[in-house]
Each structure stands twice: as C-alpha cells, then as structure tokens.
Enzyme design. Sequence first.
Site, short mmCIF file in Angstrom:
data_model
loop_
_atom_site.label_atom_id
_atom_site.label_comp_id
_atom_site.label_asym_id
_atom_site.label_seq_id
_atom_site.Cartn_x
_atom_site.Cartn_y
_atom_site.Cartn_z
N LYS A 1 -28.34 14.62 35.86
CA LYS A 1 -27.03 14.65 36.51
C LYS A 1 -26.00 14.22 35.49
O LYS A 1 -26.11 13.15 34.88
CB LYS A 1 -27.01 13.70 37.72
N ASP B 1 -17.11 10.03 38.51
CA ASP B 1 -17.25 10.29 39.95
C ASP B 1 -16.21 9.47 40.72
O ASP B 1 -16.42 8.31 41.04
CB ASP B 1 -18.67 9.92 40.41
N LYS C 1 -13.67 7.32 46.50
CA LYS C 1 -14.33 6.02 46.50
C LYS C 1 -13.27 4.92 46.51
O LYS C 1 -12.19 5.10 45.95
CB LYS C 1 -15.15 5.85 45.21
N ASP D 1 -21.88 7.88 35.73
CA ASP D 1 -22.51 8.90 36.58
C ASP D 1 -23.08 10.08 35.80
O ASP D 1 -23.61 11.02 36.38
CB ASP D 1 -21.51 9.37 37.65
N ASP E 1 -18.39 13.14 47.91
CA ASP E 1 -18.95 12.10 47.05
C ASP E 1 -20.46 12.26 46.89
O ASP E 1 -21.07 11.62 46.03
CB ASP E 1 -18.61 10.72 47.62
N GLU F 1 -22.00 14.51 45.36
CA GLU F 1 -21.78 15.64 44.46
C GLU F 1 -22.93 15.85 43.47
O GLU F 1 -23.15 16.95 42.99
CB GLU F 1 -20.47 15.45 43.68
N ARG G 1 -26.17 15.83 43.86
CA ARG G 1 -27.19 16.75 44.38
C ARG G 1 -26.71 18.20 44.32
O ARG G 1 -27.49 19.12 44.14
CB ARG G 1 -27.57 16.33 45.80
N1 BES Z 1 -22.67 8.42 41.87
C1 BES Z 1 -22.85 8.01 43.20
C2 BES Z 1 -24.04 7.07 43.40
C3 BES Z 1 -23.93 5.72 42.74
C4 BES Z 1 -23.43 4.63 43.43
C5 BES Z 1 -24.39 5.54 41.45
C6 BES Z 1 -23.39 3.39 42.82
C7 BES Z 1 -24.33 4.30 40.83
C8 BES Z 1 -23.83 3.22 41.52
C9 BES Z 1 -23.10 9.24 44.09
O1 BES Z 1 -22.47 10.40 43.70
C10 BES Z 1 -22.61 8.91 45.45
O2 BES Z 1 -21.45 8.62 45.58
N2 BES Z 1 -23.50 8.93 46.42
C11 BES Z 1 -23.17 8.64 47.76
C12 BES Z 1 -23.97 9.58 48.63
C13 BES Z 1 -23.55 9.54 50.07
C14 BES Z 1 -22.15 10.05 50.24
C15 BES Z 1 -24.53 10.39 50.86
C16 BES Z 1 -23.54 7.19 48.04
O3 BES Z 1 -24.52 6.71 47.48
O4 BES Z 1 -22.82 6.54 48.78
ZN ZN Z 2 -22.15 10.58 41.66
ZN ZN Z 3 -20.49 10.57 44.37
#
Ligand code: BES
Ligand code: ZN
Ligand code: ZN
Length: 496
Positions: free
Chosen positions: A264, A269, A276, A287, A346, A348, A350
């Site tokens: 990824k 992000d 966020k 990210d 968010d 994104e 996947r």
């Molecule tokens: N990049 C984030 C995940 C992340 C969070 C990485 C904290 C490192 C530290 C990812 O893109 C994300 O925001 N995921 C969401 C998914 C949700 C919306 C289903 C999450 O984890 O809240």
């Molecule tokens: Zn992310």
């Molecule tokens: Zn994200």
Amino acid sequence: MLKIAVETKTPRQLTGQALVVPFLDNKLLEHNLLKPLYQKLPQLAKWLKDSGYKGKPGSVKTVATMGALNFSQVIVVGLGEKKKLKLEELRKAAALTAKEAQSHQVKKLVSALSLVELEDCTTQDIGQVLTEGSQLALYRFEKFKGKKGEKGSLNQIQFVVSGAKSQRDFRAGIKIGDVGSEGALLARDLVNAPPHHMTPLTLAKEAKKLKGIRTRVFDHRQIKKMGMGALYGVGMGSNNPPVLIEMHYKPKGRVKKSVALVGKGITFDSGGLSLKPPQFMETMKDDMAGSASVIATMGALAKLKPNVEVWGYVASAENMPGGKAQRPGDVVKAYNGKTIEVLNTDAEGRLALADALSYLGKHRKVDYIIDIATLTGAALVALGELITAAIGTDQKLVDQLKTAGDFTGEKLWQLPLAEEYWEGFKSEVADMKNIGGKFAGTINGALFLKNFIPEKAKWVHLDIAGPSWAYKPTAYHAVGGTGVMVRTFLRFLSEL
Ligand code: BES
Ligand code: ZN
Ligand code: ZN
C-alpha cells in the site's frame, strides 16, 4: 552506514578507544580471549559488583581503564541470564553499545559481543544480528534539518571472532545484516520524507533507482484506461496523480519459487472527504510504509541474490479531499470487474490494493502472494505498535513468515480470515461496500482484499499499521518510520 568487520586479532593484541564486554549470568563473559584482560584489570569485576551492577538486558556501564588496558574505556553490556538469552537480546545489545560508544565520541569500537555463543544459532546468525543492531541503532532522519545533529563519531565496529571458519561464517552474516539494514533504512527514509515531497511520482522515481531490478510504472492515464477504477478513484481528490509500480527480480538459472509482494503506497492519507481528525493525520505520511518495505526489499534482493523470483507491486495515490475527490456513495470498478460502493473514503488502502492485486492475479502466476499495508487503525488497537497482524489463506505460508519474523525480531500474530463477517460488506448498489461491520476492522480489511486474489492462491495479508511507525524510540528505532518487514521478507525469501 557503519563499516562492520571481523577482528582477527585477539583483544590482548588490540588497542583502541573502547572495548565492549558482555555481562552474562551475573559476571563478565567467561572466555579465553578475555581472561588476560580481566587479569590486567581486576578492579573491573569488583567495581561492577560494588556498584550493584546486575547486568540486566538493556543496561550498559562505561568504565575508564586508566591505562590498565590498551583500551581507554570498557563498555559493559548486560545480557541477563544465559538460559533466557535470544538473538534479539544480542541485536539490542549491539544497538545499545553502538549508541553508547557514539555518546563517548568513539570512532572505532571493538566488540566482544561476538564471543557469546547461543544454542541453536549459527555464527552467521550471530554476525547478522550484531550487524543489524549496530546499523539500525544509529539512524537519524536529518535530510530536512537546517542544522544537522551532532555528526556521529562512530564509523567502524570490529567484532572479535577467532578461528578461520568462524570468521568466514561471521562475515557472511555481516553481509546479510548490512544488506538487510540498508534496506530497512531506505524504507525508513522513504516513510520519513515529508509527504509533499514523497508523492506517488517520487515513489515511482525511487523504485526506478533500484539497481538490478526491472521497474515499470503505469501512470494515471494508463491506470484509468486499463480499468483500475479503484486505485484511480483514491487519487482523484489530489493534484498528485496515482501510479502503479511493478518491479521484478529474477535470479540467474532456474528458480524454485516465485513470490509477489504488494504494498500500500498512500503517500498521505487525509481520509479524503471522510476527513480524519487532525491528531490522526499527523503520522499519515506513514501510509506508504507497506510500499516502502516492498521497494526496499526489491533493492536488497538484487544484492543478496537469493534463488527466488519476486514481483513487487506498489499501488500509490494521495488520498485528498480536493474538488474532484470521490464521494461517499460513489461506485468504482476494479481491474477484475468487481464494483465497489465507496462509503468511507478513508478506507482507501484496500481500494488501491484491489487493483494491484487484480492486475497481478491476472498477469502473473506466482506461488505466493503477500500484501503489506498500514490498513487499519484496528490493527494498532488489537496488537499495539510492535506486532504485525497476519491473515491468510495458507497456514504454511503464515507460519513461514512468522518464523522469519521471530528471527528478525519483527513479531507477527495471526488473526482469522473469518468469512462470517463478510455479510457486513453487502451493498445495495454494487458488488460490495468498501467498509464492513463495526467490529473486527483488521479482519474486515483482509476479507475485502480476498475478492481480488485469485481463487486458491496462497496469500497472506500483513497489516503493519502498528509497527511501521515508532511512537517512541526503542533500542534500534528512532521515532518515525521503522522499515518493518524488510528484513523479515529477506529472511523469508532466502529460506524458501
Ligand atoms: N491509513 C489508515 C489506517 C491507519 C490508522 C494506519 C492508524 C496507521 C495508523 C486507513 O486508511 C484507514 O483510515 N482505515 C480506516 C478504515 C475504516 C474507515 C474502515 C480505519 O482504520 O479507521
Ligand atoms: Zn490509509
Ligand atoms: Zn484511510
């Protein structure tokens, strides 16, 4: 990078600024080569005892020799009890002593850590971990500092090893340790670079710099034209266009196995329109840590030359909320034809990975597929900042990666691929949503990705949301990117 080498002279014949001596099982390491030194400096053991030194792992004591030895300082490093001693403690001890030497302005360090013997460990392994600890410990990211931090004094470490065969084995370990550490440090550099600098195109440029690796970059026009709507959609809200990077390592001769590594590469992000909160955005240059590990691993492969074919993929975009950004409710179509209702912009990572995985599934036949991503905050909640979540379709592959991680000190823990949770992804308007139910966020991430993996493929998903970033310094990590999984991938690939 430091110069790490084997010292073929015995400590008695040596002179220098500082000598590292291990403290094991409540006493200075017993070894024939060290005995003459202890005899010349009997006060050392007494002083340690009187000062209540217990030799706990992680402790160091630097003692001035006042002319009793040819070294002006002895750095005593604690290793705890022999029966609990593992390679990771040696790696940490090498890290601590390198930092300690640095703080005492030592230029060339001689270390007797290499005289410690461990059951079930080869001399090569010991050479490797001592090299890794030393190389990784001194890393600082200072490219963007006006005034550079104090220039490190330490530039060389000599490990005392006796006997021609041991010296040869130890040197082989140094080579692997050097290449792996160099890779991990490259990954750290890529992560730590400010996100306005490290855009998808910059990442592609970095991948193209790798020597001995064939690299191909699909730009945003090709991504769109080829039908990679998921990756394309993630990049829509940014002025920095997305890319798909393909890297290929092929050794000479017949290969036993082939592997694909898919990272990824979200260079920042923001969450997109599902923005966020500010505190959560602070570390989001991290990210692209998955892609940094893939790129750095590819570069290292060309130097280590293991007999395995490796395809590296990076799905890179910047997730921003610009005027053209995708909206919650948009439907995108991935490269394999499946449609996705984007309900949370968010989620994104996947989406980006969906297209890279579909592309690879259609065009390359490999034995194993491993993807690596900072995919879910839930992984950080479940396993904390030190442990990678592993979810896969092939138990043997999971176990092999876990074994590699146990060796490198990069822990993995398996979570189940619980199909029961898939129903959370059902969509009214598309083949699936990009978010699942409320709970089990990390498992959900894997369940989504599974739709883009060829059926029956041996696949493991690694969620490195926790260990890709050091929130506080550790023995061999500075705050920031860690370069996690580079050394583990290299170990895994070399053992295949
Ligand atoms: N990049 C984030 C995940 C992340 C969070 C990485 C904290 C490192 C530290 C990812 O893109 C994300 O925001 N995921 C969401 C998914 C949700 C919306 C289903 C999450 O984890 O809240
Ligand atoms: Zn992310
Ligand atoms: Zn994200």
